[in-house]
Design an enzyme around this catalytic site. Structure first.
Site, short mmCIF file in Angstrom:
data_model
loop_
_atom_site.label_atom_id
_atom_site.label_comp_id
_atom_site.label_asym_id
_atom_site.label_seq_id
_atom_site.Cartn_x
_atom_site.Cartn_y
_atom_site.Cartn_z
N ASN A 136 -3.29 -7.08 -5.17
CA ASN A 136 -4.18 -6.85 -4.12
C ASN A 136 -4.02 -7.81 -3.05
OD1 ASN A 136 -6.62 -6.66 -2.40
ND2 ASN A 136 -8.12 -7.77 -3.93
N ALA A 185 -11.34 -3.89 14.88
CA ALA A 185 -11.23 -5.26 14.90
C ALA A 185 -9.86 -6.02 14.17
CB ALA A 185 -12.22 -6.23 14.66
N GLY A 190 0.89 -1.31 0.06
CA GLY A 190 -0.03 -0.01 0.10
C GLY A 190 1.02 1.30 -0.04
N ALA A 191 1.99 1.27 -0.87
CA ALA A 191 2.90 2.30 -0.91
C ALA A 191 2.68 3.38 -1.89
CB ALA A 191 4.11 1.68 -0.95
N SER A 192 1.48 3.38 -2.24
CA SER A 192 1.29 4.46 -3.71
C SER A 192 0.84 5.84 -2.94
CB SER A 192 0.09 3.83 -4.44
OG SER A 192 -0.95 3.87 -3.83
N LYS A 250 -7.19 -4.06 13.33
CA LYS A 250 -6.11 -3.49 13.84
C LYS A 250 -5.66 -4.39 15.14
CE LYS A 250 -5.18 -0.59 10.40
NZ LYS A 250 -4.02 -0.90 9.53
N TYR A 273 -12.54 -1.85 11.27
CA TYR A 273 -11.14 -1.27 11.53
C TYR A 273 -10.64 -1.59 12.69
CZ TYR A 273 -7.47 1.93 10.67
OH TYR A 273 -6.30 2.47 10.48
#
Length: 246
Positions: A62, A156, A8-10, A158, A154
């Site tokens: 993905n 849950a 997720g580095a975009s 994390k 969210y």
């Protein structure tokens, strides 16, 4: 040259982490979601990383999909030679109050935020076991430590990362692999910029330092955890929240 893979580095915190690790001297594997817009953003991140004299390559996947993760890890190994640091950053939100939250909202967030961490730690962990070294850092959240109204899914996802981090640290530690998490609080991003002044003021009243954190401050802690300076730090979740909820 050591290699770091960041999911997720975009954009946002993930992009900032990629640039910081490039500055630290890592070649970087920049994961992005398979879409034209994400690829375009990731290209800009790669250009910034290359300015530090390192390699920066794009890998579309993905990360909620195990097969796509498997193909990506294989490609990173083939193109860059190793994976010495893994940063599990990819995440989404689909907020809603518990009684109004749909099953789709819950499942989507769990798949991207939680299952992706399982996918990547399992696959990259196997690489690191053979190398007998490595650093894994996952992005948790204060929502996973304290809960947050409207974010059952969210929170849950994390909270699960905290437990997964401790388990992986115990399983992989004897082979020289450290596994840690960071739990950001209120960080200045496009999402927080869009909030009303009333909401921002209410949030800041909970923060001892009275300000938002920055993506760079998250990246600094991740940088430490991926470095040899943190070689005896494992199984930890470091809260980066300016004193939220003390």
């Amino acid at each position: 040259m050591a290699v770091a893979l960041i999911t997720g580095a975009s954009q946002g915190i993930g992009a900032c982490i990629a640039e910081r690790l490039a500055k630290d001297g890592f070649d970087v594997a920049i994961n992005h979601f398979p879409s034209d817009s994400d690829k375009a953003n990731a290209e800009k991140v790669a250009e910034a990383c290359r300015s530090y004299g390192v390699k920066a390559e794009l890998f579309a996947a993905n990360v909620a999909d195990y097969a796509q993760c498997e193909a990506m890890v294989k490609a990173v190994k083939e193109q860059l030679g190793s994976i010495d640091a893994l940063v599990n950053n990819a995440g989404i939100t689909k907020d809603g109050l518990l009684l109004r939250m749909s099953e789709e909202q819950y499942d989507a967030v769990i798949a991207v935020n939680q299952k992706s961490v399982f996918n990547m730690i399992k696959l990259v962990g196997a690489v690191m076991l053979r190398q007998k070294h490595g650093s894994i850092v996952s992005l948790a959240s204060v929502a996973g430590l304290y809960g947050n109204p409207g974010q059952m899914n969210y929170s849950a996802s994390k909270a699960a990362i905290v437990g997964m981090t401790k388990t992986a640290a115990k399983e992989l530690g004897s082979r020289g692999i450290t596994v840690n998490a960071v739990a950001p609080g209120f960080i200045k991003t496009a999402m927080t910029d869009a909030l009303s002044d009333d909401v921002k003021n209410a949030m800041m009243k909970q923060v001892a330092m009275g300000r938002y954190g920055t993506p760079e401050e998250i990246a600094s802690v991740v940088s430490f955890l991926c470095s040899s300076d943190a070689s005896y730090v494992t199984g930890q979740t470091i809260e980066i929240s300016g004193g939220l909820m003390m």
